[in-house]
Design an enzyme around this catalytic site. Structure first.
Site, PDB file in Angstrom:
ATOM      1  N   HIS A 134      31.864  43.401  40.868  1.00 62.18           N
ATOM      2  CA  HIS A 134      32.659  41.996  40.284  1.00 62.18           C
ATOM      3  C   HIS A 134      31.342  41.331  40.642  1.00 62.18           C
ATOM      4  CE1 HIS A 134      34.590  38.472  39.672  1.00 62.18           C
ATOM      5  NE2 HIS A 134      34.804  38.287  41.292  1.00 62.18           N
TER       6      HIS A 134
ATOM      7  N   CYS B 217      40.483  38.323  39.795  1.00 62.99           N
ATOM      8  CA  CYS B 217      38.945  39.114  39.521  1.00 62.99           C
ATOM      9  C   CYS B 217      39.061  40.755  39.343  1.00 62.99           C
ATOM     10  CB  CYS B 217      38.036  38.709  40.359  1.00 62.99           C
ATOM     11  SG  CYS B 217      37.917  36.802  40.603  1.00 62.99           S
TER      12      CYS B 217
ATOM     13  N   ASN C 145      30.708  33.674  37.927  1.00 61.49           N
ATOM     14  CA  ASN C 145      31.789  34.612  38.136  1.00 61.49           C
ATOM     15  C   ASN C 145      32.725  34.177  36.932  1.00 61.49           C
ATOM     16  OD1 ASN C 145      34.227  35.736  38.992  1.00 61.49           O
ATOM     17  ND2 ASN C 145      34.113  34.827  41.085  1.00 61.49           N
TER      18      ASN C 145
END
Ligand code: UT7
Length: 326
Positions: free
Chosen positions: A253, A113, A283
């Protein structure tokens, strides 16, 4: 001093929208739990015939158009992903061919990520060093392929998509002011795909006995995520001389609204200056920040001269942050 500036942004989200109610027909979950614990309402999943490079090419073409830069002008391509089309060649090579770029360097990077900000650091360093002038950086994921539908904790979190930016050499005040990256490989098992690599190849003999999807210790990751956000933001501030009060927009994020809110509270950062789209995307790992950045630009949330903070954490563990003067 020569550094890099983002001159164009783009993103792509697959057509198929999967709501929490849709998911509750696939795993033992419900809309209320998902919204309360994560803030996610829906996410996009790519179709069976849509691979990472297909999404990446769409996002890249939008970013090139936004920048007013042709594919021939790009002199290096970096693609942040954990969902490459193939073990090799890299997805970046496929993008290079499909957008019609010249025979330039192209490579993938895996920092989960945090991958997009890792890529930003590398692209900025390559441009500062004079190795390249115009770099295409893409973050793309098709995490829906790693979902194990017997694990409801991970099944509800992830979505697919791609985001891209074009970076160019810049001498003025605007551009990437500072970047910061960190990792702790001793915590690799907090979020990982244990099988399918060279450590545990999937064979006809073991296919029914091994973990085939993503495995996560959500609670441990949650705690580390908040601490990583705070640590990497503080380090980016230190490196750039920018203070929290100078930040016009924070693009974190997009993993979990509670993680973002906890980090914002610890950093004493006002929530109205935080860009959030995870309710609609889930996500998307390395694609999360460039998708949000493009959406923020197109929504008028980013103005010339603004100071933008980016921060991410993810598998590895990895964490990263960047400060940009727009
Ligand atoms: O980019 C990095 C990606 N990963 C992350 O950011 C994940 C970080 N961690 C998290 O976001 C949170 O830990 C989760 C959202 C994954 C889980 O939230 P939590 O508040 O830590 O829940 P929990 O794991 O403590 O589980 C609470 C309860 C459990 O039931 P019992 O034992 O209390 O009866 C779980 O079995 O919620 C249950 N549960 C679910 N219920 C409905 C876990 N997943 C689900 C689900 N639907 N999807």
């Amino acid at each position: 001093m020569r550094h890099s500036k983002i001159v164009g942004t783009g993103h792509y989200l697959p057509e198929r929208v999967v709501t929490n109610d849709d998911l509750s027909k696939m795993v033992d979950t419900n809309d209320e739990w998902i919204q309360q614990r994560t803030g996610i309402c829906e996410r996009h999943w790519a179709s069976d015939d849509e691979a990472a490079s297909d999404m990446a090419v769409c996002a890249a073409n939008v970013a090139l158009e936004d920048a007013g830069v042709s594919a021939e002008e790009i002199d290096f391509i970096l693609c942040a992903t954990v969902c490459a089309d193939h073990y090799f060649p890299s997805t970046a090579c496929i993008i290079q061919d499909r957008i019609g770029a010249g025979p330039i360097g192209a490579s993938d990077l895996n920092a989960a990520c945090s991958g997009f900000i890792y890529g930003l650091q590398m692209a900025d360093a390559l441009i500062r060093a004079g190795a390249h002038d115009t770099i295409l950086l893409v973050g793309v994921e098709k995490l829906s392929v790693y979902i194990d539908f017997e694990k409801r904790d991970t099944a509800v979190l992830f979505g697919d998509g791609a985001g891209a930016v074009v970076l160019r050499a810049e001498e003025g005040e605007e551009g990437i002011l500072s970047t910061y990256t960190g990792a702790d490989g001793s915590a690799k098992e907090i979020l990982w795909v244990p099988s399918g690599g060279s450590r545990t190849p999937i064979t006809p003999e073991n296919i029914n006995d091994i973990e085939r999807g993503m495995v996560m210790d959500g609670k441990a990751l949650y705690k580390r995520a908040v601490a990583s956000f705070v640590n990497s933001v503080e380090n980016a501030m230190k490196n750039s001389g920018v203070s929290m009060e100078d930040i016009d927009l924070f693009i974190p994020h997009q993993a979990n609204i509670r993680i973002i809110q906890s980090a914002a509270t610890r950093l004493k950062f006002p929530e109205e200056k935080i860009f959030v789209n995870l309710d609609k995307t889930g996500n998307t790992s390395a694609a999360s920040i460039p998708i949000a950045l493009d959406q923020a630009c197109r929504a008028g949330r980013v103005k010339k001269g603004d100071t933008i903070l980016l921060a991410a954490f993810g598998a590895g563990l990895t964490w990263a942050s960047a400060i940009i003067r727009w």
